[in-house]
Design a protein around this motif. Structure first.
Motif, PDB file in Angstrom:
ATOM      1  N   GLN A   3       0.841  -1.209   0.000  1.00 58.18           N
ATOM      2  CA  GLN A   3       0.000   0.000   0.000  1.00 58.18           C
ATOM      3  C   GLN A   3       0.870   1.251   0.000  1.00 58.18           C
ATOM      4  O   GLN A   3       0.606   2.224  -0.717  1.00 58.18           O
ATOM      5  CB  GLN A   3      -0.863   0.036   1.259  1.00 58.18           C
ATOM      6  CG  GLN A   3      -1.733  -1.148   1.477  1.00 58.18           C
ATOM      7  CD  GLN A   3      -1.899  -1.426   2.955  1.00 58.18           C
ATOM      8  OE1 GLN A   3      -1.726  -0.548   3.779  1.00 58.18           O
ATOM      9  NE2 GLN A   3      -2.243  -2.659   3.276  1.00 58.18           N
ATOM     10  N   ALA A   7       0.904   4.239  -2.730  1.00 51.66           N
ATOM     11  CA  ALA A   7       0.674   5.625  -2.297  1.00 51.66           C
ATOM     12  C   ALA A   7       1.834   6.514  -2.714  1.00 51.66           C
ATOM     13  O   ALA A   7       1.647   7.591  -3.289  1.00 51.66           O
ATOM     14  CB  ALA A   7       0.490   5.673  -0.790  1.00 51.66           C
ATOM     15  N   LEU A  45       5.432  10.013   6.370  1.00 47.21           N
ATOM     16  CA  LEU A  45       4.790   8.800   5.840  1.00 47.21           C
ATOM     17  C   LEU A  45       5.729   7.596   5.942  1.00 47.21           C
ATOM     18  O   LEU A  45       5.317   6.501   6.338  1.00 47.21           O
ATOM     19  CB  LEU A  45       4.377   9.034   4.386  1.00 47.21           C
ATOM     20  CG  LEU A  45       3.333   8.077   3.829  1.00 47.21           C
ATOM     21  CD1 LEU A  45       1.991   8.270   4.528  1.00 47.21           C
ATOM     22  CD2 LEU A  45       3.151   8.289   2.335  1.00 47.21           C
ATOM     23  N   HIS A  48       6.067   6.517   9.463  1.00 42.95           N
ATOM     24  CA  HIS A  48       4.817   5.876   9.875  1.00 42.95           C
ATOM     25  C   HIS A  48       4.759   4.426   9.383  1.00 42.95           C
ATOM     26  O   HIS A  48       4.387   3.522  10.134  1.00 42.95           O
ATOM     27  CB  HIS A  48       3.640   6.678   9.332  1.00 42.95           C
ATOM     28  CG  HIS A  48       2.321   6.006   9.519  1.00 42.95           C
ATOM     29  ND1 HIS A  48       1.805   5.748  10.763  1.00 42.95           N
ATOM     30  CD2 HIS A  48       1.424   5.522   8.623  1.00 42.95           C
ATOM     31  CE1 HIS A  48       0.643   5.142  10.621  1.00 42.95           C
ATOM     32  NE2 HIS A  48       0.389   4.987   9.336  1.00 42.95           N
ATOM     33  N   PHE A  49       5.139   4.213   8.130  1.00 45.42           N
ATOM     34  CA  PHE A  49       5.064   2.861   7.576  1.00 45.42           C
ATOM     35  C   PHE A  49       6.104   1.919   8.188  1.00 45.42           C
ATOM     36  O   PHE A  49       5.950   0.712   8.145  1.00 45.42           O
ATOM     37  CB  PHE A  49       5.160   2.880   6.055  1.00 45.42           C
ATOM     38  CG  PHE A  49       3.853   3.238   5.419  1.00 45.42           C
ATOM     39  CD1 PHE A  49       2.724   2.454   5.630  1.00 45.42           C
ATOM     40  CD2 PHE A  49       3.724   4.368   4.628  1.00 45.42           C
ATOM     41  CE1 PHE A  49       1.504   2.786   5.068  1.00 45.42           C
ATOM     42  CE2 PHE A  49       2.508   4.704   4.058  1.00 45.42           C
ATOM     43  CZ  PHE A  49       1.395   3.907   4.273  1.00 45.42           C
TER      44      PHE A  49
ATOM     45  N   GLU B 120      -5.574   2.517   5.680  1.00 43.17           N
ATOM     46  CA  GLU B 120      -4.737   3.419   4.855  1.00 43.17           C
ATOM     47  C   GLU B 120      -5.297   3.570   3.444  1.00 43.17           C
ATOM     48  O   GLU B 120      -5.206   4.637   2.845  1.00 43.17           O
ATOM     49  CB  GLU B 120      -3.298   2.902   4.762  1.00 43.17           C
ATOM     50  CG  GLU B 120      -2.484   3.024   6.030  1.00 43.17           C
ATOM     51  CD  GLU B 120      -2.676   1.845   6.959  1.00 43.17           C
ATOM     52  OE1 GLU B 120      -3.460   0.928   6.613  1.00 43.17           O
ATOM     53  OE2 GLU B 120      -2.061   1.848   8.046  1.00 43.17           O
ATOM     54  N   ILE B 121      -5.880   2.487   2.936  1.00 42.88           N
ATOM     55  CA  ILE B 121      -6.450   2.537   1.583  1.00 42.88           C
ATOM     56  C   ILE B 121      -7.669   3.462   1.565  1.00 42.88           C
ATOM     57  O   ILE B 121      -7.859   4.252   0.639  1.00 42.88           O
ATOM     58  CB  ILE B 121      -6.841   1.105   1.103  1.00 42.88           C
ATOM     59  CG1 ILE B 121      -5.588   0.253   0.926  1.00 42.88           C
ATOM     60  CG2 ILE B 121      -7.656   1.141  -0.189  1.00 42.88           C
ATOM     61  CD1 ILE B 121      -4.654   0.688  -0.176  1.00 42.88           C
ATOM     62  N   PHE B 124      -6.370   6.977   1.700  1.00 50.95           N
ATOM     63  CA  PHE B 124      -5.721   7.375   0.449  1.00 50.95           C
ATOM     64  C   PHE B 124      -6.752   7.663  -0.646  1.00 50.95           C
ATOM     65  O   PHE B 124      -6.685   8.696  -1.314  1.00 50.95           O
ATOM     66  CB  PHE B 124      -4.730   6.294   0.008  1.00 50.95           C
ATOM     67  CG  PHE B 124      -3.970   6.685  -1.214  1.00 50.95           C
ATOM     68  CD1 PHE B 124      -2.989   7.661  -1.152  1.00 50.95           C
ATOM     69  CD2 PHE B 124      -4.256   6.115  -2.436  1.00 50.95           C
ATOM     70  CE1 PHE B 124      -2.309   8.063  -2.273  1.00 50.95           C
ATOM     71  CE2 PHE B 124      -3.577   6.509  -3.570  1.00 50.95           C
ATOM     72  CZ  PHE B 124      -2.601   7.472  -3.489  1.00 50.95           C
ATOM     73  N   MET B 316      -2.672  12.400   6.503  1.00 45.94           N
ATOM     74  CA  MET B 316      -2.879  10.945   6.498  1.00 45.94           C
ATOM     75  C   MET B 316      -2.109  10.298   7.661  1.00 45.94           C
ATOM     76  O   MET B 316      -2.628   9.415   8.342  1.00 45.94           O
ATOM     77  CB  MET B 316      -2.379  10.402   5.157  1.00 45.94           C
ATOM     78  CG  MET B 316      -2.821   9.024   4.829  1.00 45.94           C
ATOM     79  SD  MET B 316      -2.419   8.725   3.104  1.00 45.94           S
ATOM     80  CE  MET B 316      -1.999   7.008   3.198  1.00 45.94           C
TER      81      MET B 316
END
Lengths: 81, 370
Positions: A3, A7, A45, A48-49, B120-121, B124, B316
């Motif tokens: 994901q 993104a 981001l 976070h991931f 998250e999807i 997004f 986000m």
């Protein structure tokens, strides 16, 4: 992680489109701010991931306004009694 | 910055949608947990308090016509203090609403509609259309709000009509059985989420065609949304009872599930989800638009739209990190967060009006200027 990759790919497309337009000299200030905010976004981001804990504004709000709320709540309960 | 204009009708519609926003799904449970069976009275009290808050926004606009809160702060409080106040207003109040709304949306979608989809999807996909809306500009956003608002109203009225047979009035009796304090306490989240958050629209007031009518636009918009929200709360209480309403996370969504007409019209709870998606989309888009506009005015930038995407990325992350789970998130938004809203929706405008009057700050019309 899939994901995140999708993104980030779309993010990159947006970013490239804007960066091309911002190459003109009159947009120098815009360019600088755009790069700063985009870098901040990417860094946040990515962290976070990878599940690296980040401080958020919500924690600050809770720390500042939480005690005030507790005080008001206690006060309301006292009135009720 | 932008030579754009929105009509007063469009502003009314926007006020209504922003005021309904995220509240239609989460508010009945929040108020019922405080005011129990008298939650509907709390809602009616809120309808009286809310427009007064909105009149404060209109007063600030009529005192400083054609200026956004960023410009007003600078003019009234001076360069340094004004910039600090404007920065906190834009990035604290207006921008922070985006991740909060997104978290609410993500929690709802992943617990009620798409449980196997990663949150998250949801973030997004929703952010892509929000960023697209912001980059299109204020006029297209206002026009689309004008198109979708009748649908929101129509679907809400349908919901009310279909649920009417399940109403049992004994569930809300007796009135004021615990005194006035819980009833007033119940009004606290209602006013905060439905009316304080309309304050984000101060960022777009300079773009309204007839500024003198902003006051009546605000009153009509908030009155319509207040009536709609109050009727949803009333229905939840009379159909489920106060205890079940307080225990459920999304009582109005489950309310729609109760609809059953002749064994052929049932499970139409998605009506409620559609209403909510429309309203939350406009609220989130206008918050992000206000943030981009405010950032451009703060930093003297020509193009505001290019910030939409990086800010959406940041929001986000904030949305996901704001709370470990849905229970902790509900605790934050029903406790301390309304006070935070109060600071920017009430204290800041009052401060600007008071200091502006004391210093006799001239009102300079700066329509659309950065």
């Amino acid at each position: 992680m899939g994901q995140a990759a999708i993104a980030l790919f779309f993010c990159l497309l947006f970013a490239v489109k804007d960066t091309v337009r911002l190459k003109e000299k009159k947009y120098r200030r815009e360019n600088a701010f755009f790069i700063c905010t985009l870098t901040l976004g990417f860094v946040m981001l990515s962290l976070h991931f990878f599940d690296i804990p980040l401080p958020t504004p919500i924690e600050a709000i809770q720390a500042i306004y939480g005690p005030v709320y507790e005080m008001l709540f206690g006060w309301t309960l006292a009135i009720q009694k | 910055m932008e030579n754009i204009r929105i009509s007063n009708m469009q502003l009314t519609v926007i006020v209504m949608l922003v005021s309904i926003g995220d509240t239609i799904l989460v508010l009945p449970s929040m108020i019922s947990s405080i005011a129990e069976r008298n939650a509907w009275i709390s809602a009616l009290i809120s309808i009286c308090i809310g427009p007064a808050v909105c009149l404060l926004f209109a007063s600030l606009q009529s005192r400083f016509p054609g200026m956004t809160p960023v410009q007003i702060s600078r003019a009234v409080l001076g360069k340094w203090m004004g910039n600090v106040a404007a920065f906190l207003f834009v990035f604290g109040f207006v921008f922070l609403m985006v991740p909060m709304l997104m978290r609410e949306l993500g929690d709802f979608m992943t617990t009620q509609i798409m449980p196997n989809t990663p949150i998250e999807i949801v973030y997004f996909l929703f952010l892509v259309i929000v960023v697209r809306g912001v980059r299109s500009g204020l006029e297209p956003l206002a026009r689309s709000a004008e198109i979708f608002a009748p649908w929101v109203l129509m679907l809400s009225v349908l919901l009310v009509i279909f649920v009417l047979p399940d109403i049992r009035l004994y569930r809300i009796e007796p009135l004021f059985y615990q005194g006035l304090a819980p009833v007033l306490g119940g009004a606290y989240p209602f006013v905060a989420f439905s009316y304080f958050e309309v304050g984000i629209l101060m960022m777009i007031f300079p773009y309204v065609k007839e500024p003198k009518k902003i006051r009546s636009n605000l009153l009509i918009g908030t009155l319509l949304s207040g009536l709609l929200l109050s009727s949803v709360i009333f229905l939840c209480l009379t159909v489920f009872g106060p205890n079940v309403t307080a225990d459920l996370m999304y009582p109005s969504y489950l309310l729609a599930r109760k609809i059953e007409i002749g064994e052929f019209l049932q499970r139409i709870e998605v009506i409620m989800a559609i209403i909510w998606l429309f309203t939350i989309y406009f609220k989130m888009s206008l918050c992000l638009y206000g943030t981009c506009l405010g950032a451009a005015q703060l930093f003297h930038l020509r193009d505001m739209k290019l910030f939409a995407f990086p800010l959406a990325l940041i929001s986000m992350v904030i949305a996901d990190r704001s709370a470990p789970n849905i229970t902790a998130f509900t605790h934050i938004i029903s406790g301390a967060y309304p006070l935070f809203d109060f600071t920017f929706a009430v204290l800041l405008p009052v401060l600007l009006l008071a200091v502006g009057a004391l210093r006799k700050t001239p009102a300079k019309a700066q329509v659309g200027s950065g």
